[in-house]
Enzyme design. Structure first.
Site, PDB file in Angstrom:
ATOM      1  N   LYS A 227       0.805  -1.210   0.065  1.00 26.72           N
ATOM      2  CA  LYS A 227      -0.122  -0.037  -0.281  1.00 26.72           C
ATOM      3  C   LYS A 227       0.635   1.579   0.123  1.00 26.72           C
ATOM      4  O   LYS A 227       1.956   1.403   0.818  1.00 26.72           O
ATOM      5  CB  LYS A 227      -0.671   0.319   1.184  1.00 26.72           C
ATOM      6  CG  LYS A 227      -2.335  -0.549   1.273  1.00 26.72           C
ATOM      7  CD  LYS A 227      -3.232  -1.155   2.483  1.00 26.72           C
ATOM      8  CE  LYS A 227      -4.201  -0.388   2.392  1.00 26.72           C
ATOM      9  NZ  LYS A 227      -4.981  -0.407   3.735  1.00 26.72           N
TER      10      LYS A 227
HETATM   11  C1  E4P Z   1      -8.172   0.632   3.472  1.00 24.37           C
HETATM   12  O1  E4P Z   1      -7.079  -0.249   2.846  1.00 24.37           O
HETATM   13  C2  E4P Z   1      -8.025   0.972   5.017  1.00 24.37           C
HETATM   14  O2  E4P Z   1      -6.941   0.314   5.466  1.00 24.37           O
HETATM   15  C3  E4P Z   1     -10.127   1.216   5.415  1.00 24.37           C
HETATM   16  O3  E4P Z   1     -10.639   0.663   5.024  1.00 24.37           O
HETATM   17  C4  E4P Z   1      -9.460   2.692   6.332  1.00 24.37           C
HETATM   18  O4  E4P Z   1     -10.835   2.560   6.804  1.00 24.37           O
HETATM   19  P1  E4P Z   1     -11.668   3.507   8.146  1.00 24.37           P
HETATM   20  O5  E4P Z   1     -11.497   4.353   7.377  1.00 24.37           O
HETATM   21  O6  E4P Z   1     -12.115   2.975   8.435  1.00 24.37           O
HETATM   22  O7  E4P Z   1     -10.256   3.382   8.583  1.00 24.37           O
END
Ligand code: E4P
Length: 222
Positions: A84
Site C-alpha cells: 500500500k
Molecule cells: C483500507 O484499506 C483501509 O484500511 C480502511 O478501509 C480504512 O477504513 P477507516 O476509514 O474505517 O479507517
C-alpha cells in the site's frame, strides 16, 4: 465482487476465513497498532498462512525512495503481499517503479476519481477509494467508487476497484451495485451483514416443529 477483511486481528481473520467467503486482507498502521505487539512481518506472515489471497501491507514513507525500500522488504515476506502506498505524486511514482519490478500495489487514501485515474495510469493493481471517511464530511463516498468504475471500464484500465472505509452493511451492497471488484470490510460490519433476525427466527421455529414431529412419530425416520 470479492470480500476482503479490513483487519490485522488474527482471530477475526480465522473466523471470517471459516465462513468460506474471504478472498483477501487489508491492513494499515492503525489496524497494526491494534494487533497486539507482534512485528509487522510476523503479522503479515501469520495472515498469509490463513488466507490464500492478496494481503495489503502499508508503507509509511512519504518519499518515493523510502516507499520502494519498504515495498521490496514487504514483498519478500510472501508472494501474496500487495504494497500500500498513498494517493500522492510520490506514491504514484513508486507504483510505476514497483510495477516494473513485478511488485503489486494498492493505492490507498483515495478520495477522488482523479486520484483513482492517476493511480491506474501509474500501474496500480488496486485502487482504494475511502467511502466512509468521505461520508463523514458530508460527501457521497460511494460516488467516487461509481465514477472510478465508470472511468476504468470506459478506458480499459485493469486496476481493481476496492471500496474501502466501509462502515455498515448497506455500503457492501452499494459497492457491489456500483461494480466495485472488492469491498474491504471490518469484522463488526461483516457480522452485522451476515445476520438476519428472520433467519434466526426461522431456524428456531423449524427446530421446535421438528421436535414436535419426532415426538408425534416416536422418532421414526422411514
Ligand atoms: C483500507 O484499506 C483501509 O484500511 C480502511 O478501509 C480504512 O477504513 P477507516 O476509514 O474505517 O479507517
Amino acid at each position: 465482487m470479492r470480500i476482503f477483511l479490513d483487519t490485522a486481528d488474527i482471530d477475526e481473520i480465522r473466523e471470517a476465513a471459516r465462513w468460506g467467503i474471504l478472498s483477501g486482507i487489508t491492513t494499515n498502521p492503525t489496524l497494526m497498532m491494534k494487533s497486539g505487539g507482534k512485528s509487522h512481518e510476523a503479522v503479515i506472515r501469520e495472515i498469509a498462512e490463513i488466507v490464500d489471497g492478496p494481503i495489503s501491507a502499508e508503507t509509511i514513507s512519504l518519499d518515493t525512495e523510502g516507499m520502494l525500500v519498504e515495498a521490496r522488504r514487504f514483498a519478500k515476506w510472501h508472494p501474496n503481499v500487495v504494497v500500500k502506498v498513498p494517493s500522492t505524486p510520490n506514491g504514484w511514482a513508486a507504483v510505476k517503479r514497483l510495477k516494473e519490478e513485478g511488485i503489486r500495489t494498492n493505492v490507498t487514501l483515495c478520495f477522488s476519481a482523479n486520484q483513482a485515474l492517476f493511480a491506474a495510469l501509474a500501474g496500480a493493481y488496486i485502487i482504494s477509494p475511502f467511502v466512509g471517511r468521505l461520508d463523514d464530511i458530508s460527501e457521497d463516498g460511494m460516488q467516487v467508487v461509481r465514477d472510478t468504475v465508470e472511468i476504468y471500464r470506459k478506458h480499459n484500465l485493469p486496476t481493481l476497484v476496492l471500496a474501502a472505509s466501509i462502515r455498515h452493511p448497506l455500503h457492501i451492497i452499494d459497492a457491489a451495485k456500483a461494480g466495485a471488484d472488492i469491498a474491504t470490510v471490518p469484522f463488526k460490519v461483516l457480522e452485522l451483514a451476515a445476520k438476519h433476525p428472520l433467519t434466526d427466527k426461522g431456524i428456531d421455529n423449524f427446530l421446535k416443529d421438528w421436535q414436535k414431529f419426532t415426538e408425534e412419530t416416536g422418532g421414526r425416520q422411514a
